[in-house]
Design a protein around this motif. Structure first.
Motif, PDB file in Angstrom:
ATOM      1  N   VAL A  11     -49.519  75.841  11.185  1.00  0.00           N
ATOM      2  CA  VAL A  11     -48.078  75.621  11.071  1.00  0.00           C
ATOM      3  C   VAL A  11     -47.774  75.286   9.615  1.00  0.00           C
ATOM      4  N   ILE A  12     -47.110  76.226   8.939  1.00  0.00           N
ATOM      5  CA  ILE A  12     -46.899  76.147   7.488  1.00  0.00           C
ATOM      6  C   ILE A  12     -45.533  75.533   7.144  1.00  0.00           C
ATOM      7  N   ASP A  13     -45.533  74.421   6.444  1.00  0.00           N
ATOM      8  CA  ASP A  13     -44.368  73.888   5.713  1.00  0.00           C
ATOM      9  C   ASP A  13     -43.074  73.778   6.527  1.00  0.00           C
ATOM     10  N   VAL A  14     -43.140  73.289   7.732  1.00  0.00           N
ATOM     11  CA  VAL A  14     -41.924  73.091   8.527  1.00  0.00           C
ATOM     12  C   VAL A  14     -41.362  71.730   8.102  1.00  0.00           C
ATOM     13  N   GLN A  15     -40.653  71.757   6.958  1.00  0.00           N
ATOM     14  CA  GLN A  15     -40.222  70.543   6.278  1.00  0.00           C
ATOM     15  C   GLN A  15     -38.703  70.441   6.186  1.00  0.00           C
ATOM     16  N   GLN A  16     -38.231  69.216   6.151  1.00  0.00           N
ATOM     17  CA  GLN A  16     -36.792  68.952   6.150  1.00  0.00           C
ATOM     18  C   GLN A  16     -36.084  69.490   4.910  1.00  0.00           C
ATOM     19  N   GLY A  17     -36.782  69.576   3.803  1.00  0.00           N
ATOM     20  CA  GLY A  17     -36.170  70.077   2.570  1.00  0.00           C
ATOM     21  C   GLY A  17     -35.686  71.511   2.663  1.00  0.00           C
ATOM     22  N   PHE A  18     -36.170  72.255   3.649  1.00  0.00           N
ATOM     23  CA  PHE A  18     -35.705  73.632   3.831  1.00  0.00           C
ATOM     24  C   PHE A  18     -34.330  73.692   4.505  1.00  0.00           C
ATOM     25  N   ASP A  19     -33.791  72.553   4.870  1.00  0.00           N
ATOM     26  CA  ASP A  19     -32.463  72.517   5.490  1.00  0.00           C
ATOM     27  C   ASP A  19     -31.342  72.400   4.461  1.00  0.00           C
ATOM     28  N   ARG A  27     -30.353  81.736   5.113  1.00  0.00           N
ATOM     29  CA  ARG A  27     -31.610  81.921   5.831  1.00  0.00           C
ATOM     30  C   ARG A  27     -31.429  82.912   6.972  1.00  0.00           C
ATOM     31  N   ASP A  28     -32.539  83.330   7.530  1.00  0.00           N
ATOM     32  CA  ASP A  28     -32.526  84.178   8.721  1.00  0.00           C
ATOM     33  C   ASP A  28     -33.070  83.361   9.900  1.00  0.00           C
ATOM     34  N   ASN A  29     -33.150  83.981  11.032  1.00  0.00           N
ATOM     35  CA  ASN A  29     -33.805  83.485  12.229  1.00  0.00           C
ATOM     36  C   ASN A  29     -33.552  82.007  12.571  1.00  0.00           C
ATOM     37  N   PRO A  30     -32.395  81.700  13.115  1.00  0.00           N
ATOM     38  CA  PRO A  30     -32.106  80.314  13.502  1.00  0.00           C
ATOM     39  C   PRO A  30     -32.996  79.803  14.633  1.00  0.00           C
ATOM     40  N   ASP A  31     -33.744  80.677  15.306  1.00  0.00           N
ATOM     41  CA  ASP A  31     -34.630  80.265  16.401  1.00  0.00           C
ATOM     42  C   ASP A  31     -36.051  79.946  15.933  1.00  0.00           C
ATOM     43  N   ALA A  32     -36.322  80.026  14.654  1.00  0.00           N
ATOM     44  CA  ALA A  32     -37.693  79.848  14.150  1.00  0.00           C
ATOM     45  C   ALA A  32     -38.294  78.516  14.570  1.00  0.00           C
ATOM     46  N   GLU A  33     -37.586  77.425  14.341  1.00  0.00           N
ATOM     47  CA  GLU A  33     -38.144  76.109  14.649  1.00  0.00           C
ATOM     48  C   GLU A  33     -38.395  75.943  16.147  1.00  0.00           C
ATOM     49  N   ALA A  34     -37.496  76.456  16.975  1.00  0.00           N
ATOM     50  CA  ALA A  34     -37.700  76.375  18.430  1.00  0.00           C
ATOM     51  C   ALA A  34     -38.957  77.143  18.826  1.00  0.00           C
ATOM     52  N   ASN A  35     -39.180  78.304  18.218  1.00  0.00           N
ATOM     53  CA  ASN A  35     -40.380  79.084  18.524  1.00  0.00           C
ATOM     54  C   ASN A  35     -41.640  78.398  18.014  1.00  0.00           C
ATOM     55  N   VAL A  36     -41.570  77.767  16.859  1.00  0.00           N
ATOM     56  CA  VAL A  36     -42.700  76.969  16.366  1.00  0.00           C
ATOM     57  C   VAL A  36     -42.995  75.862  17.374  1.00  0.00           C
ATOM     58  N   GLY A  37     -41.962  75.201  17.859  1.00  0.00           N
ATOM     59  CA  GLY A  37     -42.144  74.136  18.846  1.00  0.00           C
ATOM     60  C   GLY A  37     -42.802  74.631  20.119  1.00  0.00           C
ATOM     61  N   CYS A 115     -47.623  80.486  11.597  1.00  0.00           N
ATOM     62  CA  CYS A 115     -46.162  80.419  11.724  1.00  0.00           C
ATOM     63  C   CYS A 115     -45.625  79.432  10.701  1.00  0.00           C
ATOM     64  N   GLY A 116     -44.289  79.375  10.551  1.00  0.00           N
ATOM     65  CA  GLY A 116     -43.683  78.375   9.677  1.00  0.00           C
ATOM     66  C   GLY A 116     -42.687  78.943   8.692  1.00  0.00           C
ATOM     67  N   ILE A 117     -42.592  78.275   7.549  1.00  0.00           N
ATOM     68  CA  ILE A 117     -41.574  78.549   6.536  1.00  0.00           C
ATOM     69  C   ILE A 117     -42.278  78.705   5.182  1.00  0.00           C
ATOM     70  N   GLN A 118     -41.919  79.549   4.393  1.00  0.00           N
ATOM     71  CA  GLN A 118     -41.060  80.694   4.339  1.00  0.00           C
ATOM     72  C   GLN A 118     -41.854  81.937   4.694  1.00  0.00           C
ATOM     73  N   THR A 119     -41.247  82.820   5.438  1.00  0.00           N
ATOM     74  CA  THR A 119     -41.899  84.033   5.920  1.00  0.00           C
ATOM     75  C   THR A 119     -42.606  84.783   4.800  1.00  0.00           C
ATOM     76  N   ASN A 120     -41.889  85.084   3.730  1.00  0.00           N
ATOM     77  CA  ASN A 120     -42.384  85.944   2.657  1.00  0.00           C
ATOM     78  C   ASN A 120     -43.079  85.185   1.534  1.00  0.00           C
ATOM     79  N   GLN A 121     -43.199  83.900   1.674  1.00  0.00           N
ATOM     80  CA  GLN A 121     -43.847  83.110   0.624  1.00  0.00           C
ATOM     81  C   GLN A 121     -45.145  82.506   1.169  1.00  0.00           C
ATOM     82  N   CYS A 122     -45.092  81.252   1.602  1.00  0.00           N
ATOM     83  CA  CYS A 122     -46.312  80.556   2.017  1.00  0.00           C
ATOM     84  C   CYS A 122     -46.911  81.115   3.300  1.00  0.00           C
ATOM     85  N   VAL A 123     -46.088  81.579   4.228  1.00  0.00           N
ATOM     86  CA  VAL A 123     -46.623  82.159   5.460  1.00  0.00           C
ATOM     87  C   VAL A 123     -47.348  83.466   5.144  1.00  0.00           C
ATOM     88  N   GLU A 124     -46.682  84.363   4.415  1.00  0.00           N
ATOM     89  CA  GLU A 124     -47.301  85.639   4.084  1.00  0.00           C
ATOM     90  C   GLU A 124     -48.550  85.459   3.223  1.00  0.00           C
TER      91      GLU A 124
END
Length: 187
Positions: A11-19, A27-37, A115-124
Motif C-alpha cells: 500500500v503506497i503513500d495513502v497519505q493525508q497530504g494528497f487531499d 485527481r481521478d478515481n474518487p473510489d481509490a481509497e475505498a478500494n484500498v480499504g 495499490c495506492g497514490i500516485q498511479t503514475n509516480q510511486c505506484v508505477e
C-alpha cells in the motif's frame, strides 16, 4: 484471481497530504481509497502480509513532508494491521527503509499486489521495479489515483490520461497485470 497465500499487499503513500487540490490539481478515481480499504480488509482477514509505505518528502513546502499533518496516513489505512512499514523519500518503495526487497526475500514472497497514490509516480515506479526484480505483480488500477500533470512544452495530461498510460506501460510492458479490485477479490 488465483493468488499465492503469501501474496503481499503493498500500500503506497495513502497519505493525508494528497487531499490538497491546490497543491496537486485535479485527481481521478474518487473510489481509490475505498478500494484500498477493501484490499486491506481482505488481506487482514486472510492473514496475508501487508506492507504500508509512506513518502517522507524532502521538497520544501510539500504537504508530504515528515512532521507535517499531511505526512500522516489517511484513516482508511492509518490503523491497518501490517507486517512492515517502509518510509521513503523517492518514488520506489524498493529504495525505502527498511529494505523491502530483502524483507520479501526472507519470507519467500514472490507475488505482490500494489495499490495506492500516485498511479503514475510511486505506484508505477514500485511496480516497474518489482517486475524487474522478478516478482509477479498485480496492480488493481481502481485502487490507485493520480493528478493532472504538466510536461515539456506545455503538454498537460489529465489524471485519467496518466492512469491509462500507466496501465498500458505496466501491462503492455510486462511489468504487471493491471486488473480491477473486484478481479483481485473475486467479486
Amino acid at each position: 484471481m488465483d493468488l499465492d497465500d503469501t501474496a503481499a499487499l503493498i500500500v503506497i503513500d495513502v497519505q493525508q497530504g494528497f487531499d490538497d487540490p491546490d497543491y496537486w490539481g485535479e485527481r481521478d478515481n474518487p473510489d481509490a481509497e475505498a478500494n484500498v480499504g477493501r484490499l486491506v480488509t481482505a488481506w487482514a482477514d486472510a492473514s496475508r502480509p501487508i506492507v504500508l509505505v509512506r513518502h517522507d518528502s524532502r521538497e520544501p513546502g510539500s504537504p508530504l513532508a515528515a512532521g507535517t499533518p499531511g505526512n500522516a496516513l489517511k484513516p482508511v489505512v492509518a490503523d491497518a494491521p501490517h507486517d512492515l512499514f517502509v518510509t521513503k523519500d523517492v518514488n520506489s518503495a524498493f529504495y525505502g527503509d527498511p529494505d523491502l526487497h530483502a524483507w520479501l526475500g526472507e519470507r519467500g514472497i514472490r507475488q505482490l499486489v500494489v495499490c495506492g497514490i500516485q498511479t503514475n509516480q510511486c505506484v508505477e515506479t514500485t511496480a516497474r521495479m518489482a517486475g524487474n526484480l522478478g516478482y509477479d505483480v498485480v496492480l488493481p488500477i481502481d485502487a490507485t489515483h493520480t493528478f493532472e500533470m504538466a510536461g515539456p512544452g506545455g503538454i498537460r495530461l489529465t489524471a485519467a490520461e496518466l492512469a491509462r498510460a500507466t496501465a498500458v506501460n505496466l501491462d503492455g510492458g510486462g511489468f504487471a497485470r493491471v486488473v480491477a479490485t473486484d478481479d483481485v477479490l473475486g467479486g
